[in-house]
Design an enzyme around this catalytic site. Sequence first.
Site, mmCIF file in Angstrom:
data_model
loop_
_atom_site.group_PDB
_atom_site.id
_atom_site.type_symbol
_atom_site.label_atom_id
_atom_site.label_comp_id
_atom_site.label_asym_id
_atom_site.label_seq_id
_atom_site.Cartn_x
_atom_site.Cartn_y
_atom_site.Cartn_z
ATOM 1 C CG ASP A 11 -4.431 6.149 0.351
ATOM 2 O OD1 ASP A 11 -4.900 5.163 1.420
ATOM 3 O OD2 ASP A 11 -4.095 7.179 1.760
ATOM 4 C CG HIS A 23 -8.607 -0.826 4.531
ATOM 5 N ND1 HIS A 23 -8.864 -0.917 3.274
ATOM 6 C CD2 HIS A 23 -8.845 0.898 4.554
ATOM 7 C CE1 HIS A 23 -7.915 0.186 2.815
ATOM 8 N NE2 HIS A 23 -7.692 1.287 4.190
ATOM 9 C CG ASP A 24 -11.530 2.765 3.672
ATOM 10 O OD1 ASP A 24 -10.852 3.107 2.855
ATOM 11 O OD2 ASP A 24 -10.670 2.231 4.472
ATOM 12 C CG ASP A 73 -1.973 0.365 1.112
ATOM 13 O OD1 ASP A 73 -2.916 0.177 1.369
ATOM 14 O OD2 ASP A 73 -2.244 1.501 0.385
ATOM 15 C CD GLU A 118 -8.411 4.958 -1.479
ATOM 16 O OE1 GLU A 118 -7.089 5.719 -1.452
ATOM 17 O OE2 GLU A 118 -9.375 4.392 -0.769
HETATM 18 O O1 TEU Z 1 -9.127 6.156 2.253
HETATM 19 C C1 TEU Z 1 -9.343 7.011 1.288
HETATM 20 C C2 TEU Z 1 -11.490 7.928 0.706
HETATM 21 O O2 TEU Z 1 -11.068 7.927 0.479
HETATM 22 C C3 TEU Z 1 -11.378 6.695 2.475
HETATM 23 O O3 TEU Z 1 -11.427 7.927 3.327
HETATM 24 C C4 TEU Z 1 -13.119 7.008 2.162
HETATM 25 O O4 TEU Z 1 -13.087 8.596 1.491
HETATM 26 C C5 TEU Z 1 -13.280 7.634 3.575
HETATM 27 O O5 TEU Z 1 -13.588 6.214 4.450
HETATM 28 C C6 TEU Z 1 -14.668 7.342 3.713
HETATM 29 O O6 TEU Z 1 -15.369 6.590 3.366
HETATM 30 C C7 TEU Z 1 -8.267 5.516 1.598
HETATM 31 C C8 TEU Z 1 -7.832 4.502 3.296
HETATM 32 O O7 TEU Z 1 -7.962 3.321 1.991
HETATM 33 C C9 TEU Z 1 -8.083 4.555 4.111
HETATM 34 O O8 TEU Z 1 -8.077 3.196 4.859
HETATM 35 C C10 TEU Z 1 -7.335 6.027 5.163
HETATM 36 O O9 TEU Z 1 -8.232 6.105 5.943
HETATM 37 C C11 TEU Z 1 -7.750 6.774 4.188
HETATM 38 O O10 TEU Z 1 -6.972 7.046 2.895
HETATM 39 C C12 TEU Z 1 -6.280 8.295 4.333
HETATM 40 O O11 TEU Z 1 -5.371 7.394 4.211
#
Ligand code: TEU
Length: 570
Positions: A207, A339-340, A99, A266
């Site tokens: 990311d 994970h989000d 990542d 992403e």
């Molecule tokens: O996620 C970016 C992102 O768009 C998510 O944070 C999403 O917007 C948020 O969960 C609201 O739905 C990436 C990573 O996957 C996330 O785990 C990190 O928190 C974020 O970036 C910051 O690094």
Amino acid sequence: DLPRDWWKSAVVYQIYPRSFADSDGDGVGDLRGIIGRLDHLADLGVDVVWLSPVYRSPQDDNGYDISDYQDVDPVFGTLADLDELIAAAHQRGLRVVMDLVVNHTSDEHDWFLESRSSTDSPRRDWYHWAPPRPGHVGGQPGAEPSNWGSFFSGSAWEWDEASGEYYLHLFSRKQPDLNWENPQVRQAVHAMMRWWLDRGVDGFRMDVINLIDKPEGYPDGPVPQDGLWGDAFSMVATRPKVHEHLQEMHREVFADHPHAFLTVGEMPGVTVDQARLFTDPARREVDMVFQFEHVDLDAGPGGKFDVAPLSMPRLRENLMAWQTGLADVGWNSLYWDNHDQPRVVSRFGDDDAVWRSRSARTLATVLHLMRGTPYVYQGEEIGMTNVGFTSPEQFRDIESVNYLREQTATGRTVEEVLPGLSAKSRDNARTPVQWTAGTHAGFTTGEPWIAVADNHTEINVESQVGVEGSVLEHYRDLIRLRHTETAVAHGDVEPLATDHPDLWAYARRHEGTELLVLAAFTREEVVLPPELVQGWADAEVLVPTSPEAARSVLADGTLPGWESVVLRRM
Ligand code: TEU
């Protein structure tokens, strides 16, 4: 050795190390826990493992706040453990994707410590610093350089008293944004990436890579209805220089690495047209992107925690638009969970105990027969569901904790906020993988950092391995089908029955082979439109979710509730 686009027929498995497997009993998953479970991945048949961050980090955002890109955080193990993991994965034919979190670092990274040390530090413009808004006193409400809000609540600007300026953080205040205008920043990132490729890593998931180009002067953004802050996202997402930076990265990092690798960007908010540019191989930017349109459909005007009802036809229409939009150029990544995101069985399926296995398997069929690279998130392969959070103390994720605090500070009650949090909190995806029905689901011998879901007694790996009709065996069958039937990876796509409220159907065609995907998104039996299945009477039935579905689809022209099949004819 492999064709450059080997990833077109590959399946990626995402591990969130903190919640995957704990080897030393401290209640947090770690690298040696992953090494001990690599056979589970090899047996599933996946080709690539994507590790969420394991770098040195204060863990403010569970590792997406990095303080040393070239070391492993002690909570996960050591660099030697990671080298062993990479070697063990390669021995099993698994490739390892790391990542890459370079839109921001941790505020404890040496680069930021130097940057904040003084306004004339040589690293000052490695980050985004700005003076208080004219006519305002630094640190006072309203003095922030712009009205931008953070993804994690509050202002996106943090006042630094010592150096008398604000710094930008689109995410938590411990995640200051790097300044990608600065060639020294870009060179440092490229060098770090080459260091990982030389260590045997096979690619990167990047990311929020489409947020790295910030507008000059940080102009205010539109304030949404009832919003507290300006919409920073609309001001920074997918600006022109993202293409430039990705093309430079490709030249500097990937061009001279002979072995095949995988890059996935992403990109929250990316559109089909933009994705066609990012993933057009001729442009040498990234191989594929994670788009967010389908996981934003159930967000209301108040954002993700303002849950809006979503019909299957709207979900189907969106994903089929991505299928047809990238049919002739570029490439899709395909996901339900990560994970989000909350667990797809509870979100787009039916997590009632009677229906959850069928709906999990039907959701898997619909996604894995599409054109693109599928991503399986840890626990998705056994049909893990949302947790069913009932109290604030259960949450660990900074996004959820900050949102609850901000909403209750502005007059809403916990009872009003909880249902949205319970449905959409990222913690739904972060409870430990359920390996067994036993204590802490076999995840740890200690106290888990976040509670194991109660239903681990019914939903766990051990009870599904080798069991016909289990979610796990269905994922194994789908992955095997992608590896054996070239029409799955390379066929074209034709959406069908696009006006049907409960049937998700599409065809795939490749060099004389035709596949017909039929999935029922309802508990009721679906009567298949006769014109749809005409001429398929002698077809082979592949990956049926039950023998009854295999029989009824050809004999009766019906599909039982939440069941799916794939028909094949030559
Ligand atoms: O996620 C970016 C992102 O768009 C998510 O944070 C999403 O917007 C948020 O969960 C609201 O739905 C990436 C990573 O996957 C996330 O785990 C990190 O928190 C974020 O970036 C910051 O690094």
